[in-house]
Enzyme design. Structure first.
Site, mmCIF file in Angstrom:
data_model
loop_
_atom_site.group_PDB
_atom_site.id
_atom_site.type_symbol
_atom_site.label_atom_id
_atom_site.label_comp_id
_atom_site.label_asym_id
_atom_site.label_seq_id
_atom_site.Cartn_x
_atom_site.Cartn_y
_atom_site.Cartn_z
ATOM 1 N N LYS A 180 0.959 -1.234 -0.017
ATOM 2 C CA LYS A 180 0.236 0.241 -0.303
ATOM 3 C C LYS A 180 0.390 1.214 -0.222
ATOM 4 O O LYS A 180 0.327 2.139 -0.534
ATOM 5 C CB LYS A 180 -0.965 0.646 1.444
ATOM 6 C CG LYS A 180 -2.261 -0.808 1.025
ATOM 7 C CD LYS A 180 -2.646 0.004 2.186
ATOM 8 C CE LYS A 180 -2.614 -0.005 3.881
ATOM 9 N NZ LYS A 180 -1.765 -0.126 5.057
ATOM 10 N N ARG A 189 -8.910 1.961 9.170
ATOM 11 C CA ARG A 189 -8.488 1.262 9.610
ATOM 12 C C ARG A 189 -9.892 0.063 10.454
ATOM 13 O O ARG A 189 -9.877 -0.636 10.627
ATOM 14 C CB ARG A 189 -7.548 1.137 11.008
ATOM 15 C CG ARG A 189 -6.114 0.319 9.884
ATOM 16 C CD ARG A 189 -4.968 0.755 10.534
ATOM 17 N NE ARG A 189 -3.366 -0.068 10.494
ATOM 18 C CZ ARG A 189 -2.765 0.617 9.583
ATOM 19 N NH1 ARG A 189 -2.326 1.912 9.648
ATOM 20 N NH2 ARG A 189 -1.771 -0.412 9.210
ATOM 21 N N ARG A 215 11.861 -7.347 6.250
ATOM 22 C CA ARG A 215 11.745 -5.697 6.185
ATOM 23 C C ARG A 215 12.203 -5.438 7.579
ATOM 24 O O ARG A 215 12.544 -5.543 8.848
ATOM 25 C CB ARG A 215 10.363 -4.960 6.517
ATOM 26 C CG ARG A 215 10.056 -4.134 5.278
ATOM 27 C CD ARG A 215 9.064 -4.443 5.345
ATOM 28 N NE ARG A 215 8.181 -3.513 6.578
ATOM 29 C CZ ARG A 215 7.022 -2.602 5.872
ATOM 30 N NH1 ARG A 215 6.053 -2.872 4.763
ATOM 31 N NH2 ARG A 215 6.084 -2.142 7.202
ATOM 32 N N ARG A 266 12.308 -2.199 12.308
ATOM 33 C CA ARG A 266 11.421 -1.790 12.891
ATOM 34 C C ARG A 266 10.846 -2.346 13.998
ATOM 35 O O ARG A 266 10.149 -3.992 13.829
ATOM 36 C CB ARG A 266 10.331 -1.337 12.169
ATOM 37 C CG ARG A 266 10.184 0.395 12.052
ATOM 38 C CD ARG A 266 9.700 0.677 11.055
ATOM 39 N NE ARG A 266 7.826 0.325 11.054
ATOM 40 C CZ ARG A 266 7.363 0.169 10.655
ATOM 41 N NH1 ARG A 266 7.278 1.470 9.169
ATOM 42 N NH2 ARG A 266 5.697 0.010 10.291
ATOM 43 N N ARG A 324 -0.177 -7.627 14.298
ATOM 44 C CA ARG A 324 -1.058 -6.976 12.838
ATOM 45 C C ARG A 324 -1.532 -7.045 12.327
ATOM 46 O O ARG A 324 -3.194 -6.622 11.519
ATOM 47 C CB ARG A 324 0.369 -5.918 12.025
ATOM 48 C CG ARG A 324 1.395 -5.173 13.373
ATOM 49 C CD ARG A 324 2.214 -4.678 13.032
ATOM 50 N NE ARG A 324 2.181 -4.018 11.945
ATOM 51 C CZ ARG A 324 3.033 -3.569 10.349
ATOM 52 N NH1 ARG A 324 4.840 -4.268 10.574
ATOM 53 N NH2 ARG A 324 3.355 -3.054 9.370
HETATM 54 P P1 AMP Z 1 1.428 1.324 9.093
HETATM 55 O O1 AMP Z 1 2.402 1.794 9.269
HETATM 56 O O2 AMP Z 1 0.232 2.049 8.758
HETATM 57 O O3 AMP Z 1 1.674 -0.500 9.374
HETATM 58 O O4 AMP Z 1 1.331 1.426 10.610
HETATM 59 C C1 AMP Z 1 1.564 1.515 11.952
HETATM 60 C C2 AMP Z 1 0.892 1.409 13.228
HETATM 61 O O5 AMP Z 1 0.062 2.446 13.747
HETATM 62 C C3 AMP Z 1 -0.575 0.179 13.208
HETATM 63 O O6 AMP Z 1 -0.266 -1.215 13.386
HETATM 64 C C4 AMP Z 1 -0.835 1.025 14.128
HETATM 65 O O7 AMP Z 1 -0.503 0.777 15.820
HETATM 66 C C5 AMP Z 1 -0.406 2.224 14.317
HETATM 67 N N1 AMP Z 1 -1.653 3.415 12.766
HETATM 68 C C6 AMP Z 1 -1.734 3.536 11.098
HETATM 69 N N2 AMP Z 1 -2.766 4.249 11.352
HETATM 70 C C7 AMP Z 1 -3.714 4.176 12.116
HETATM 71 C C8 AMP Z 1 -4.704 3.618 12.391
HETATM 72 N N3 AMP Z 1 -5.711 4.149 11.050
HETATM 73 N N4 AMP Z 1 -5.868 3.527 13.335
HETATM 74 C C9 AMP Z 1 -5.394 3.296 13.979
HETATM 75 N N5 AMP Z 1 -3.563 2.780 14.626
HETATM 76 C C10 AMP Z 1 -2.774 2.847 13.278
#
Ligand code: AMP
Length: 217
Positions: A15, A90, A129, A162, A173
């Site tokens: 994405k 989300r 990653r 990370r 996740r």
């Molecule tokens: P991502 O890089 O999009 O995978 O986001 C990393 C982490 O940020 C996720 O595992 C959540 O802990 C938090 N996060 C990102 N976007 C959201 C969202 N829309 N709602 C809640 N938590 C989020």
């Protein structure tokens, strides 16, 4: 009328990569909720401190914090032509809040490309990653290794895994995605906005499908 695109897909579906490419091609702002949280953590803001624990455990940051953050971002002047949302919404509550926010800005969600990839492939992709310390450039042990192991090709900084890319967190996740985010597939399908894309294809092929999804292909 501004254009708003919601990019849907599990963590590891590509994405973020696609959002970057397509936002440049369309001249739209790319809003990544994960990147905004990571930036806030790096700056140790109040929001960052509140979000950090949830992120490190692979859980979602609570809706009220996340919704307020995105509402604020969408109201900034650089978003007046619209935006590509990557990682938000989300949860169904976030999707409803987004509809209300966009209505207030004179817009609506225009299209929802959904990049799908099986959980098994996601585990393999995310578990391998690595990111660079300086600017977060992303590599993969198997699919996109750096020229020199452990060093970023672009800025020479050290690569690290990370906390939320470590295997136990990755599994969490994906579980959280299946439980809390996958209902959005139906939410947008019912509204006639969903466009399904096979995320196991080559990056360029996925981009071509993305452009079709947003009516520019
Ligand atoms: P991502 O890089 O999009 O995978 O986001 C990393 C982490 O940020 C996720 O595992 C959540 O802990 C938090 N996060 C990102 N976007 C959201 C969202 N829309 N709602 C809640 N938590 C989020």
């Amino acid at each position: 009328m501004p254009t708003y695109i919601v990019l849907l897909g599990p963590p590891g579906s590509g994405k973020g990569t696609q959002a970057k490419i397509v936002s440049e091609q369309l001249g739209l702002v790319h809003i990544s909720s994960g990147d905004i949280f990571r930036y806030n953590i790096s700056q140790q803001t109040e929001l960052g401190m509140k979000a950090q624990g949830f992120m490190n455990r692979g859980e979602l940051v609570p809706d009220d914090l996340t919704i307020a953050m995105i509402r604020d971002r969408l109201s900034q002047p650089d978003c007046n032509r619209g935006a590509i949302l990557d990682g938000f919404p989300r949860t169904p509550a976030q999707a409803e809040a987004l509809d209300a926010t966009l209505a207030g800005l004179g817009g609506k969600v225009d299209s929802v490309p959904y990049i799908h990839v099986s959980p098994e492939i996601l585990m393999e992709r995310l578990g391998g990653r690595w990111s660079c310390r300086a600017q977060g450039h992303v590599y993969h042990e198997k699919y996109h290794p750096p020229k020199t192991a452990g060093i970023c090709d672009i800025d020479g900084s050290e690569l690290f895994q990370r906390e939320d890319d470590q295997p136990a967190t990755v599994e969490k996740r994906i579980k959280v995605y299946l439980e809390q985010t996958s209902p959005l597939i139906e939410y947008y399908r019912k509204r006639g906005l969903l466009y399904e894309i096979d995320g196991t294809r080559e990056i360029e092929d996925v981009t071509a499908e993305m452009m079709k999804a947003v009516g520019k292909g």
